[in-house]
Design a protein around this motif. Structure first.
Motif, PDB file in Angstrom:
ATOM      1  N   LYS A  50       0.826  -1.200   0.000  1.00  2.03           N
ATOM      2  CA  LYS A  50       0.000   0.000   0.000  1.00  2.03           C
ATOM      3  C   LYS A  50       0.866   1.258   0.000  1.00  2.03           C
ATOM      4  CE  LYS A  50      -4.551   0.530   1.806  1.00  2.03           C
ATOM      5  NZ  LYS A  50      -5.455   0.432   2.921  1.00  2.03           N
ATOM      6  N   LYS A  51       1.934   1.274   0.779  1.00  2.00           N
ATOM      7  CA  LYS A  51       2.833   2.414   0.825  1.00  2.00           C
ATOM      8  C   LYS A  51       3.536   2.599  -0.509  1.00  2.00           C
ATOM      9  CE  LYS A  51       3.809   2.427   5.756  1.00  2.00           C
ATOM     10  NZ  LYS A  51       4.832   2.248   6.783  1.00  2.00           N
ATOM     11  N   VAL A  52       3.969   1.503  -1.104  1.00  2.00           N
ATOM     12  CA  VAL A  52       4.638   1.586  -2.398  1.00  2.00           C
ATOM     13  C   VAL A  52       3.673   2.092  -3.452  1.00  2.00           C
ATOM     14  CG1 VAL A  52       5.739   0.233  -4.213  1.00  2.00           C
ATOM     15  CG2 VAL A  52       6.334  -0.187  -1.821  1.00  2.00           C
ATOM     16  N   SER A  53       2.458   1.605  -3.451  1.00  2.00           N
ATOM     17  CA  SER A  53       1.494   2.050  -4.460  1.00  2.00           C
ATOM     18  C   SER A  53       1.113   3.513  -4.233  1.00  2.00           C
ATOM     19  CB  SER A  53       0.256   1.152  -4.459  1.00  2.00           C
ATOM     20  OG  SER A  53      -0.446   1.271  -3.236  1.00  2.00           O
ATOM     21  N   LEU A  54       1.049   3.934  -2.985  1.00  2.00           N
ATOM     22  CA  LEU A  54       0.759   5.340  -2.714  1.00  2.00           C
ATOM     23  C   LEU A  54       1.894   6.221  -3.218  1.00  2.00           C
ATOM     24  CD1 LEU A  54      -0.800   5.317   0.869  1.00  2.00           C
ATOM     25  CD2 LEU A  54      -1.923   5.908  -1.275  1.00  2.00           C
ATOM     26  N   LEU A  55       3.119   5.802  -2.957  1.00  2.00           N
ATOM     27  CA  LEU A  55       4.262   6.577  -3.420  1.00  2.00           C
ATOM     28  C   LEU A  55       4.351   6.572  -4.940  1.00  2.00           C
ATOM     29  CD1 LEU A  55       6.992   5.609  -0.798  1.00  2.00           C
ATOM     30  CD2 LEU A  55       5.759   7.765  -1.021  1.00  2.00           C
ATOM     31  N   GLU A  56       4.068   5.416  -5.539  1.00  2.77           N
ATOM     32  CA  GLU A  56       4.082   5.353  -7.003  1.00  2.77           C
ATOM     33  C   GLU A  56       2.996   6.240  -7.599  1.00  2.77           C
ATOM     34  OE1 GLU A  56       3.797   1.276  -8.133  1.00  2.77           O
ATOM     35  OE2 GLU A  56       5.808   0.795  -7.428  1.00  2.77           O
ATOM     36  N   GLY A  57       1.822   6.233  -6.977  1.00  3.78           N
ATOM     37  CA  GLY A  57       0.740   7.095  -7.437  1.00  3.78           C
ATOM     38  C   GLY A  57       1.084   8.568  -7.305  1.00  3.78           C
ATOM     39  N   PHE A  58       1.703   8.920  -6.182  1.00  8.59           N
ATOM     40  CA  PHE A  58       2.119  10.306  -5.970  1.00  8.59           C
ATOM     41  C   PHE A  58       3.179  10.709  -6.983  1.00  8.59           C
ATOM     42  CE2 PHE A  58       4.658  13.552  -3.655  1.00  8.59           C
ATOM     43  CZ  PHE A  58       3.668  14.522  -3.584  1.00  8.59           C
ATOM     44  N   LYS A  59       4.133   9.813  -7.234  1.00  3.65           N
ATOM     45  CA  LYS A  59       5.178  10.079  -8.223  1.00  3.65           C
ATOM     46  C   LYS A  59       4.566  10.255  -9.609  1.00  3.65           C
ATOM     47  CE  LYS A  59       9.362   8.150 -10.220  1.00  3.65           C
ATOM     48  NZ  LYS A  59      10.258   6.991 -10.268  1.00  3.65           N
ATOM     49  N   ALA A  60       3.619   9.398  -9.959  1.00  4.36           N
ATOM     50  CA  ALA A  60       2.952   9.521 -11.262  1.00  4.36           C
ATOM     51  C   ALA A  60       2.189  10.840 -11.358  1.00  4.36           C
ATOM     52  CB  ALA A  60       2.008   8.337 -11.483  1.00  4.36           C
ATOM     53  N   PHE A  61       1.568  11.246 -10.257  1.00  8.03           N
ATOM     54  CA  PHE A  61       0.846  12.515 -10.238  1.00  8.03           C
ATOM     55  C   PHE A  61       1.792  13.696 -10.468  1.00  8.03           C
ATOM     56  CE2 PHE A  61      -0.406  16.169  -7.559  1.00  8.03           C
ATOM     57  CZ  PHE A  61      -1.541  16.556  -8.249  1.00  8.03           C
ATOM     58  N   LEU A  62       2.940  13.666  -9.789  1.00 12.81           N
ATOM     59  CA  LEU A  62       3.896  14.759  -9.937  1.00 12.81           C
ATOM     60  C   LEU A  62       4.538  14.789 -11.315  1.00 12.81           C
ATOM     61  CD1 LEU A  62       5.742  14.813  -6.500  1.00 12.81           C
ATOM     62  CD2 LEU A  62       4.008  16.389  -7.353  1.00 12.81           C
ATOM     63  N   MET A  63       4.680  13.654 -11.940  1.00 13.18           N
ATOM     64  CA  MET A  63       5.362  13.596 -13.227  1.00 13.18           C
ATOM     65  C   MET A  63       4.438  13.891 -14.411  1.00 13.18           C
ATOM     66  SD  MET A  63       8.308  13.244 -12.215  1.00 13.18           S
ATOM     67  CE  MET A  63       9.214  13.022 -13.703  1.00 13.18           C
ATOM     68  N   ARG A  64       3.178  14.075 -14.149  1.00 14.03           N
ATOM     69  CA  ARG A  64       2.262  14.436 -15.236  1.00 14.03           C
ATOM     70  C   ARG A  64       2.647  15.791 -15.799  1.00 14.03           C
ATOM     71  NH1 ARG A  64      -3.841  14.041 -13.527  1.00 14.03           N
ATOM     72  NH2 ARG A  64      -3.452  12.676 -11.787  1.00 14.03           N
ATOM     73  N   GLY A  65       2.481  15.941 -17.093  1.00 10.72           N
ATOM     74  CA  GLY A  65       2.850  17.195 -17.750  1.00 10.72           C
ATOM     75  C   GLY A  65       2.057  18.386 -17.260  1.00 10.72           C
ATOM     76  N   ASN A  66       0.761  18.207 -17.006  1.00 17.08           N
ATOM     77  CA  ASN A  66      -0.054  19.356 -16.620  1.00 17.08           C
ATOM     78  C   ASN A  66       0.292  19.865 -15.225  1.00 17.08           C
ATOM     79  OD1 ASN A  66      -1.155  17.168 -15.294  1.00 17.08           O
ATOM     80  ND2 ASN A  66      -3.240  17.520 -16.000  1.00 17.08           N
ATOM     81  N   VAL A  67       0.796  19.014 -14.335  1.00 23.11           N
ATOM     82  CA  VAL A  67       1.203  19.474 -13.006  1.00 23.11           C
ATOM     83  C   VAL A  67       2.432  20.366 -13.128  1.00 23.11           C
ATOM     84  CG1 VAL A  67       2.080  18.720 -10.763  1.00 23.11           C
ATOM     85  CG2 VAL A  67       0.194  17.499 -11.838  1.00 23.11           C
ATOM     86  N   ILE A  68       3.386  19.962 -13.945  1.00 26.47           N
ATOM     87  CA  ILE A  68       4.588  20.765 -14.155  1.00 26.47           C
ATOM     88  C   ILE A  68       4.213  22.090 -14.820  1.00 26.47           C
ATOM     89  CG2 ILE A  68       6.835  20.835 -15.296  1.00 26.47           C
ATOM     90  CD1 ILE A  68       6.614  18.794 -12.993  1.00 26.47           C
ATOM     91  N   ASP A  69       3.339  22.037 -15.813  1.00 28.35           N
ATOM     92  CA  ASP A  69       2.896  23.263 -16.483  1.00 28.35           C
ATOM     93  C   ASP A  69       2.214  24.206 -15.499  1.00 28.35           C
ATOM     94  OD1 ASP A  69       3.881  22.304 -18.850  1.00 28.35           O
ATOM     95  OD2 ASP A  69       1.927  21.614 -19.598  1.00 28.35           O
ATOM     96  N   LEU A  70       1.401  23.647 -14.622  1.00 31.07           N
ATOM     97  CA  LEU A  70       0.707  24.465 -13.627  1.00 31.07           C
ATOM     98  C   LEU A  70       1.703  25.107 -12.664  1.00 31.07           C
ATOM     99  CD1 LEU A  70      -1.963  25.466 -12.482  1.00 31.07           C
ATOM    100  CD2 LEU A  70      -2.076  23.376 -11.119  1.00 31.07           C
ATOM    101  N   ALA A  71       2.710  24.354 -12.248  1.00 33.94           N
ATOM    102  CA  ALA A  71       3.719  24.908 -11.340  1.00 33.94           C
ATOM    103  C   ALA A  71       4.472  26.053 -12.008  1.00 33.94           C
ATOM    104  CB  ALA A  71       4.690  23.807 -10.909  1.00 33.94           C
ATOM    105  N   VAL A  72       4.828  25.868 -13.268  1.00 31.78           N
ATOM    106  CA  VAL A  72       5.517  26.935 -14.006  1.00 31.78           C
ATOM    107  C   VAL A  72       4.607  28.151 -14.121  1.00 31.78           C
ATOM    108  CG1 VAL A  72       6.438  27.575 -16.259  1.00 31.78           C
ATOM    109  CG2 VAL A  72       7.067  25.395 -15.235  1.00 31.78           C
TER     110      VAL A  72
END
Length: 177
Positions: free
Chosen positions: A4-26
């Motif tokens: 569960k911890k690994v999947s949560l971290l993987e999900g969080f990592k996938a969320f952060l690596m999405r293009g629209n999140v980076i675009d929004l931060a910029v």
């Protein structure tokens, strides 16, 4: 539990690596820097111009709704409506929107329109060049076909290779154009 911890971290990592999140931060970082530019233009240029016709600080304007509006021993008496601060916020918003539109949006829109017109003109000239090259190639083809069929010797009306025609049978055997 560790899955569960690994999947949560993987999900969080996938969320952060999405293009629209980076675009929004910029966009947020650029927006914060741009806000400082707009605020400095409003406070340094626009507000003094408005202040020349009235006051720069509208916060002092108010109306008393009930009773005498005053402060006695640190306690406010009466009901005071601070309409000056509301008017000031509205004017700041309108002035800021006007500065953004006239100094940023409108020039960028004009630049993009000019760029699109240039690109369209380049595309139009490219089509004309391609069309003229195609026409030349068709004329060459027609002249070669006329020569291989035993042209009349005048070179035809294609404007290519004037002079005498070779007639049938004088070319290389087995080759046709």
């Amino acid at each position: 539990m560790s899955e569960k911890k690994v999947s949560l971290l993987e999900g969080f990592k996938a969320f952060l690596m999405r293009g629209n999140v980076i675009d929004l931060a910029v966009a947020v970082v650029i927006g914060a820097a741009f806000t400082q530019v707009v605020n400095s233009v409003v406070k340094g240029v626009i507000n003094p111009l408005v202040g020349a016709f009235g006051t720069q600080n509208l916060d002092a304007y108010s109306s008393c709704l009930k009773g005498p509006c005053r402060v006695v021993n640190g306690q406010a008496e009466g009901i005071q409506i601070m309409w000056g601060s509301v008017l000031g916020a509205i004017l700041t918003f309108v002035i800021t929107a006007a500065v953004v539109y006239f100094l940023m949006v409108l020039p960028m829109a004009r630049y993009l329109a000019r760029k699109a017109a240039r690109d369209a003109a380049k595309e139009g000239t490219k089509e004309v060049v391609e069309l003229s090259e195609l026409e030349v190639l068709k004329e060459i083809r027609d002249a070669l076909v006329a020569q291989s069929r035993g042209g009349s010797g005048s070179g035809g009306g294609a404007g290519f290779g004037g002079g005498t025609g070779s007639g049938p049978g004088t070319g290389t055997p087995g080759k046709s154009f």
